[in-house]
Design an enzyme around this catalytic site. Sequence first.
Site, PDB file in Angstrom:
ATOM      1  N   GLU A  55       0.807  -1.220   0.000  1.00  0.00           N
ATOM      2  CA  GLU A  55       0.000   0.000   0.000  1.00  0.00           C
ATOM      3  C   GLU A  55       0.845   1.277   0.000  1.00  0.00           C
ATOM      4  OE1 GLU A  55      -3.679  -0.560   2.179  1.00  0.00           O
ATOM      5  OE2 GLU A  55      -3.376   1.411   3.051  1.00  0.00           O
ATOM      6  N   ASP A  56       1.900   1.287   0.786  1.00  0.00           N
ATOM      7  CA  ASP A  56       2.656   2.533   0.975  1.00  0.00           C
ATOM      8  C   ASP A  56       3.975   2.597   0.220  1.00  0.00           C
ATOM      9  OD1 ASP A  56       0.674   3.331   2.693  1.00  0.00           O
ATOM     10  OD2 ASP A  56       1.793   2.891   4.523  1.00  0.00           O
ATOM     11  N   ASP A  75      -3.675  -3.807  13.516  1.00  0.00           N
ATOM     12  CA  ASP A  75      -3.387  -2.546  12.823  1.00  0.00           C
ATOM     13  C   ASP A  75      -4.209  -1.405  13.418  1.00  0.00           C
ATOM     14  OD1 ASP A  75      -2.288  -0.886  10.841  1.00  0.00           O
ATOM     15  OD2 ASP A  75      -3.837  -1.404   9.380  1.00  0.00           O
TER      16      ASP A  75
HETATM   17 ZN    ZN Z   1      -0.787  -0.294   9.209  1.00  0.00          ZN
END
Ligand code: ZN
Length: 187
Positions: A67-68, A124
């Site tokens: 994702e990042d 998370d």
């Molecule tokens: Zn995270």
Amino acid sequence: MNPHAGTLLVVSAAHFAAQRHVDQRRKGASSEPYFNHVSEVAKTLADATHGSDPGLIAAGYLHDTIEDQNVTYGELVEQFGQDVAELVLEVTDDKTLAKEARKQAQIDHAPYKSQRAKMLKIADKCSNLRSLLTSPPAGWTLERKLTYFDWADAVVAGCRGVNAELDAAFDKLMARRGEIAADSAVA
Ligand code: ZN
């Protein structure tokens, strides 16, 4: 099978995450290294499962790399195997969606995730709530923080019932929602 494979997997995942997130910081006032977030998620999972699932702990370290950091699914398969790569993919948002749609998708899809992905999601969210309580992003209004708490609660509602320790850890943080209101009201 190598009896130390689990240790190797977890350490390799931690090292990979440290390298890939090297320039990334948390949004919080103290700008913690992003690695502290993924490390916290991995530790939460390790505690809740008593270290019994190295693949899940490894995925905890890696959960934000696609994702990042534009890491590909294929790269994760190559380095950590399909089991870990699929787990990371399961908790990766579809970035082709707009932000609000992505947030709604997390709520909608949570009940259909695998049991391990549900645990990862709760861990998370625990880390994110803890950050909002201890080092919130400078520009966030009280309303924005409360909205985040409520959204996290809605996502986690679809992830409960797999691991009682994780459910309890989340509830403990959620019970502190009032602290945010109190703090910001004084400020
Ligand atoms: Zn995270």
